[in-house]
Design a protein around this motif. Structure first.
Motif, short mmCIF file in Angstrom:
data_model
loop_
_atom_site.label_atom_id
_atom_site.label_comp_id
_atom_site.label_asym_id
_atom_site.label_seq_id
_atom_site.Cartn_x
_atom_site.Cartn_y
_atom_site.Cartn_z
N LEU A 217 0.82 -1.21 0.00
CA LEU A 217 0.00 0.00 0.00
C LEU A 217 0.86 1.27 0.00
O LEU A 217 1.89 1.33 0.67
N ALA A 238 -3.28 3.83 8.48
CA ALA A 238 -3.03 2.53 7.84
C ALA A 238 -2.37 1.52 8.77
O ALA A 238 -2.21 0.36 8.39
N ALA A 241 -3.52 -2.09 9.15
CA ALA A 241 -3.34 -2.94 7.96
C ALA A 241 -2.00 -3.66 7.95
O ALA A 241 -1.82 -4.62 7.20
N THR A 242 -1.03 -3.21 8.78
CA THR A 242 0.29 -3.85 8.78
C THR A 242 0.23 -5.29 9.26
O THR A 242 1.20 -6.04 9.09
N VAL A 245 -0.66 -6.50 5.39
CA VAL A 245 0.04 -6.01 4.20
C VAL A 245 1.22 -5.14 4.60
O VAL A 245 1.56 -5.03 5.78
N ARG A 278 2.81 -10.25 3.01
CA ARG A 278 3.77 -9.35 3.64
C ARG A 278 4.95 -10.16 4.16
O ARG A 278 4.90 -11.38 4.27
#
Length: 316
Positions: A217, A238, A241-242, A245, A278
């Motif tokens: 992203l 964000a 989201a880690t 991703v 990821r």
């Protein structure tokens, strides 16, 4: 295809030196391509950023030089949506050999209407797949001249859930942007695996490898002004989201490994370690629909005809 191998010795922050080698990264002025170019530049290699926009290329080169002192980078005007321009673009490289090309550049559209390239091909299929297919043809002599060159094709996690419609490759009958994009990336991956089979059959020293960035992203990507600036607010929003991703800097890791790791072999697929979305790069199993020989052979024949190039792609 053999099973994936962990090979835990690879360090994404301590890449092997590559002085004296030259790499071409299509779409090297932004996104995954930019970070691929930045990381490869840190090895001492000459890195050529292929892209249509000279100003964006200049900005990317300035950013790389600010982070990699002494970086050897240059820009090549390259328009994959204009197939007739590719021979002259390759001549503009002015090289005797090329050690790797990273087929990274791509178009992703979110909404209709269906758009076409200079040659009348659907824009995503025409740029992402046909453009790289044809580019490989014109690069073949330079790749063959290198002692152990690589063609690294950047696919997408989105290709996992798609299947090619060989009767409607250009989405004339069924145009849905996200599906068309996923199928264009699947076509690229199918090309990468089929190219390896054909290279092996001719005894070529060139390797064809496929890699993908997982979930990458912009909002999780470190700033690289003036190429891209990520605000603190974007990064904060964000953070949840880690868990699934990552940023585009980490998304480039599998691609860079596919270019540099001496243990990488042709026909392999490299992606992020954690669910393919990821983490550190690892070798992945190749799903059957990505490398089906019968489908790939039909796609190859159609691609050669649509792109107007020798289906042997100049490899002898």
């Amino acid at each position: 295809m053999s099973s994936p191998s962990p090979n835990l010795s690879w360090d994404v922050h301590r890449l092997p030196p590559a002085e004296g080698r030259t790499f071409l990264v299509t779409g090297g002025n932004a996104g995954i391509g930019y970070f691929t170019a930045e990381q490869l530049a840190a090895t001492g290699a000459v890195v050529v950023l292929g892209g249509r926009d000279r100003a964006k290329g200049e900005a990317a080169m300035a950013s790389i030089r600010s982070r990699v002192p002494g970086a050897l980078v240059r820009h090549l005007r390259l328009d994959l949506a204009d197939l007739s321009s590719l021979p002259a673009a390759v001549a503009g490289l002015d090289l005797d050999r090329l050690d790797a090309v990273v087929h990274n550049a791509g178009v992703a559209l979110d909404d209709p209407p269906r758009r076409v390239t200079e040659d009348g091909h659907e824009l995503m299929f025409g740029t992402n797949h046909l453009g790289h297919f044809a580019l490989t043809r014109w690069l073949a002599p330079l790749l063959t001249a290198a002692p152990a060159a690589r063609v690294v094709t950047v696919g997408s996690f989105a290709a996992r859930s798609e299947r090619l419609d060989l009767g409607d490759l250009q989405s004339n009958q069924d145009y849905r942007p996200k599906r068309t994009y996923g199928r264009s990336k699947l076509a690229q991956m199918s090309f990468g695996f089929e190219l390896d089979r054909r290279l092996r059959a001719t005894g070529s020293t060139v390797l064809s490898v496929v890699a993908h960035p997982g979930g990458a992203l912009d909002s999780l990507t470190p700033s690289r002004p003036p190429v891209r600036v990520t605000s603190p607010g974007e990064r904060l929003r964000a953070l949840p989201a880690t868990l699934l991703v990552q940023g585009k800097d980490a998304g480039a890791w599998p691609v860079v490994r596919a270019v540099l790791d001496p243990e990488v072999a042709g026909g392999q697929l490299w992606g992020p370690r954690v669910f393919g979305l990821r983490g550190l790069p690892r070798r992945e199993p190749v799903l059957p629909h990505m490398a089906d020989p019968a489908v790939a052979a039909r796609l190859w024949a159609a691609s050669g005809e649509l792109a107007g190039v020798d289906p042997g792609l100049g490899f002898r």
